[in-house]
Design a protein around this motif. Structure first.
Motif, PDB file in Angstrom:
ATOM      1  N   GLU A 275       6.830  52.551  73.151  1.00 30.04           N
ATOM      2  CA  GLU A 275       6.504  51.333  72.391  1.00 30.04           C
ATOM      3  C   GLU A 275       6.805  51.524  70.909  1.00 30.04           C
ATOM      4  N   ARG A 276       6.351  52.649  70.372  1.00 30.48           N
ATOM      5  CA  ARG A 276       6.582  52.933  68.950  1.00 30.48           C
ATOM      6  C   ARG A 276       8.075  53.045  68.647  1.00 30.48           C
ATOM      7  N   LEU A 277       8.807  53.697  69.520  1.00 34.11           N
ATOM      8  CA  LEU A 277      10.231  53.911  69.289  1.00 34.11           C
ATOM      9  C   LEU A 277      11.034  52.610  69.316  1.00 34.11           C
ATOM     10  N   VAL A 278      10.727  51.745  70.262  1.00 34.16           N
ATOM     11  CA  VAL A 278      11.466  50.479  70.359  1.00 34.16           C
ATOM     12  C   VAL A 278      11.212  49.632  69.114  1.00 34.16           C
TER      13      VAL A 278
ATOM     14  N   TYR B  59       6.775  44.843  75.496  1.00 38.00           N
ATOM     15  CA  TYR B  59       5.391  45.101  75.079  1.00 38.00           C
ATOM     16  C   TYR B  59       4.767  43.821  74.499  1.00 38.00           C
ATOM     17  N   PRO B  60       4.585  42.788  75.319  1.00 40.20           N
ATOM     18  CA  PRO B  60       4.079  41.498  74.811  1.00 40.20           C
ATOM     19  C   PRO B  60       2.672  41.572  74.238  1.00 40.20           C
ATOM     20  N   ASN B  61       1.886  42.575  74.656  1.00 38.53           N
ATOM     21  CA  ASN B  61       0.496  42.692  74.193  1.00 38.53           C
ATOM     22  C   ASN B  61       0.332  43.741  73.101  1.00 38.53           C
ATOM     23  N   SER B  62       1.430  44.204  72.552  1.00 44.66           N
ATOM     24  CA  SER B  62       1.380  45.228  71.521  1.00 44.66           C
ATOM     25  C   SER B  62       0.706  44.720  70.251  1.00 44.66           C
ATOM     26  N   GLN B  63       0.088  45.631  69.508  1.00 45.31           N
ATOM     27  CA  GLN B  63      -0.470  45.275  68.205  1.00 45.31           C
ATOM     28  C   GLN B  63       0.624  44.900  67.217  1.00 45.31           C
ATOM     29  N   LYS B  64       1.840  45.296  67.510  1.00 44.78           N
ATOM     30  CA  LYS B  64       2.976  44.989  66.646  1.00 44.78           C
ATOM     31  C   LYS B  64       3.684  43.694  67.063  1.00 44.78           C
ATOM     32  N   ALA B  65       3.143  43.000  68.048  1.00 42.91           N
ATOM     33  CA  ALA B  65       3.813  41.796  68.556  1.00 42.91           C
ATOM     34  C   ALA B  65       3.930  40.719  67.477  1.00 42.91           C
ATOM     35  N   GLU B  66       2.863  40.539  66.684  1.00 40.19           N
ATOM     36  CA  GLU B  66       2.920  39.515  65.631  1.00 40.19           C
ATOM     37  C   GLU B  66       4.000  39.850  64.606  1.00 40.19           C
ATOM     38  N   GLU B  67       4.019  41.082  64.154  1.00 37.70           N
ATOM     39  CA  GLU B  67       5.018  41.492  63.160  1.00 37.70           C
ATOM     40  C   GLU B  67       6.428  41.355  63.723  1.00 37.70           C
ATOM     41  N   ALA B  68       6.601  41.727  64.984  1.00 34.25           N
ATOM     42  CA  ALA B  68       7.912  41.608  65.620  1.00 34.25           C
ATOM     43  C   ALA B  68       8.354  40.149  65.706  1.00 34.25           C
TER      44      ALA B  68
ATOM     45  N   GLU C 177      15.793  56.827  72.123  1.00 38.99           N
ATOM     46  CA  GLU C 177      15.004  55.720  72.666  1.00 38.99           C
ATOM     47  C   GLU C 177      15.066  55.626  74.193  1.00 38.99           C
ATOM     48  N   PRO C 178      16.235  55.771  74.812  1.00 38.79           N
ATOM     49  CA  PRO C 178      16.270  55.712  76.284  1.00 38.79           C
ATOM     50  C   PRO C 178      15.454  56.816  76.962  1.00 38.79           C
ATOM     51  N   GLU C 179      15.320  57.979  76.269  1.00 39.85           N
ATOM     52  CA  GLU C 179      14.591  59.105  76.862  1.00 39.85           C
ATOM     53  C   GLU C 179      13.085  58.856  76.938  1.00 39.85           C
ATOM     54  N   PHE C 180      12.586  57.919  76.135  1.00 41.71           N
ATOM     55  CA  PHE C 180      11.140  57.699  76.064  1.00 41.71           C
ATOM     56  C   PHE C 180      10.707  56.411  76.753  1.00 41.71           C
ATOM     57  N   ARG C 181      11.620  55.755  77.437  1.00 49.37           N
ATOM     58  CA  ARG C 181      11.247  54.523  78.135  1.00 49.37           C
ATOM     59  C   ARG C 181      10.199  54.832  79.206  1.00 49.37           C
ATOM     60  N   GLY C 182       9.135  54.037  79.211  1.00 49.37           N
ATOM     61  CA  GLY C 182       8.061  54.249  80.177  1.00 49.37           C
ATOM     62  C   GLY C 182       7.054  55.282  79.748  1.00 49.37           C
ATOM     63  N   LYS C 183       7.291  55.941  78.598  1.00 47.75           N
ATOM     64  CA  LYS C 183       6.361  56.940  78.099  1.00 47.75           C
ATOM     65  C   LYS C 183       5.518  56.330  76.969  1.00 47.75           C
ATOM     66  N   PRO C 184       4.399  56.980  76.625  1.00 48.99           N
ATOM     67  CA  PRO C 184       3.531  56.417  75.581  1.00 48.99           C
ATOM     68  C   PRO C 184       4.244  56.175  74.251  1.00 48.99           C
TER      69      PRO C 184
ATOM     70  N   PHE D 152      14.050  43.050  68.364  1.00 49.84           N
ATOM     71  CA  PHE D 152      12.663  42.579  68.331  1.00 49.84           C
ATOM     72  C   PHE D 152      12.323  41.778  69.585  1.00 49.84           C
ATOM     73  N   GLN D 153      13.280  40.991  70.066  1.00 50.76           N
ATOM     74  CA  GLN D 153      13.063  40.237  71.303  1.00 50.76           C
ATOM     75  C   GLN D 153      12.865  41.194  72.481  1.00 50.76           C
ATOM     76  N   ARG D 154      13.657  42.243  72.505  1.00 51.91           N
ATOM     77  CA  ARG D 154      13.522  43.246  73.573  1.00 51.91           C
ATOM     78  C   ARG D 154      12.135  43.906  73.498  1.00 51.91           C
ATOM     79  N   PHE D 155      11.698  44.205  72.281  1.00 47.76           N
ATOM     80  CA  PHE D 155      10.368  44.800  72.100  1.00 47.76           C
ATOM     81  C   PHE D 155       9.288  43.864  72.634  1.00 47.76           C
ATOM     82  N   LEU D 156       9.395  42.580  72.308  1.00 43.82           N
ATOM     83  CA  LEU D 156       8.381  41.610  72.734  1.00 43.82           C
ATOM     84  C   LEU D 156       8.383  41.434  74.253  1.00 43.82           C
ATOM     85  N   GLN D 157       9.537  41.545  74.871  1.00 41.66           N
ATOM     86  CA  GLN D 157       9.604  41.443  76.332  1.00 41.66           C
ATOM     87  C   GLN D 157       8.976  42.663  76.999  1.00 41.66           C
TER      88      GLN D 157
END
Length: 279
Positions: free
Chosen positions: A83-86, A113-122, A73-80, A106-111
């Protein structure tokens, strides 16, 4: 016949040995993958294990996926793929029932990627994690209050969301748990003959939880506490307390004219009226 039996035994042993061999090879490949620096291969394997673990309800595969996800996960931070990995990392904790780490992730994910399609599920699963941490009613209810708060956040943000029905059901269940705790505390005062404390607690309960399934019981035990306090009082206090008990009787009858406690109330009321005639 003998040779057939021998053949079947040999076949069974062969299948068992083959299965063990495949497991050994599989474990060996996984261990090599953990030590590898090929993040792309780890990403693919982690996602496959995650999907298989969810589909098969296999904690073993989910734990394997988690180890890989934590590595890459740390290796993909900032890469496309970040979001999926987090999200996968958070949801793997959730699927494993780790409700301490899941809401944090999940809180970290929402912070991030607040506009993610997975935001509601998170948001929903973050709240659900706290729901699953809520203890039985007679223990400290800090986690229950937190879960209700988080479920309300979800309901406010997604009033037409996919998980609204489930969130409402969970929130209702938790509120009833809080009501039961408050009701049982008041009832305990009644049963241990601390009638003044019982009356005060039932008054608070009726005021705080007007729609509670324990409301009728609360009205009855409030009356019964007042009645027993009155008949066990000194003479100079008895009249006032009998009158108060009578008011509580009227309150019960107003809301529950055909309630289950009517026979007990009528018997007690007869005793109240009899005693009041002496004043």
């Amino acid at each position: 016949m003998y040779f057939c039996q021998m053949f079947l035994r040999i076949m069974k042993k062969g299948i068992l040995v083959l299965g063990l061999l495949l497991m050994t090879v599989s474990c060996s490949e996984y261990q090599q993958l953990l030590k590898s620096t090929e993040t792309a291969e780890k990403y693919t394997a982690a996602e496959e294990l995650y999907n298989e673990g969810k589909a098969e309800d296999s904690n073993k595969k989910l734990r394997k996926s988690l180890r890989l996800l934590e590595q890459i996960e740390p290796e993909f931070r900032g890469k496309p793929q970040g979001e999926r990995l987090v999200f996968l990392l958070a949801d793997t904790y959730y699927q494993l029932g780790d409700y301490i780490n899941a809401p944090f992730q999940f809180q970290r994910f929402l912070q991030l990627y607040p506009n993610s399609q997975k935001a509601e599920e998170a948001t929903y699963k973050k709240a659900s994690s706290h729901y699953y941490m809520s203890p039985r009613y007679d223990l400290d209810q800090t986690d229950t209050h937190k879960a209700i708060e988080e479920l309300q956040v979800y309901l406010n943000e997604y009033p037409e969301g996919e998980f609204v029905e489930s969130a409402n059901e969970k929130a209702t269940e938790l509120r009833i748990k809080l009501e039961k705790k408050a009701y049982e505390i008041a009832k305990q005062y009644h049963h241990t003959e601390f009638y003044k404390a019982a009356i005060a607690s039932f008054n608070n309960f009726i005021s705080d939880y007007p729609g509670s399934p324990f409301r009728e019981d609360a009205y009855y035990y409030r009356f019964d506490s007042a009645y027993k306090l009155a008949i066990n009082s000194f003479q100079f206090l008895m009249e006032e307390r009998l009158e108060e008990a009578k008011e509580f009787y009227k309150a019960y009858k107003k809301y529950y004219p055909e309630g289950e406690y009517i026979p007990q109330l009528e018997d007690s009321l007869s005793e109240i009226d009899k005693r009041l005639q002496n004043f």
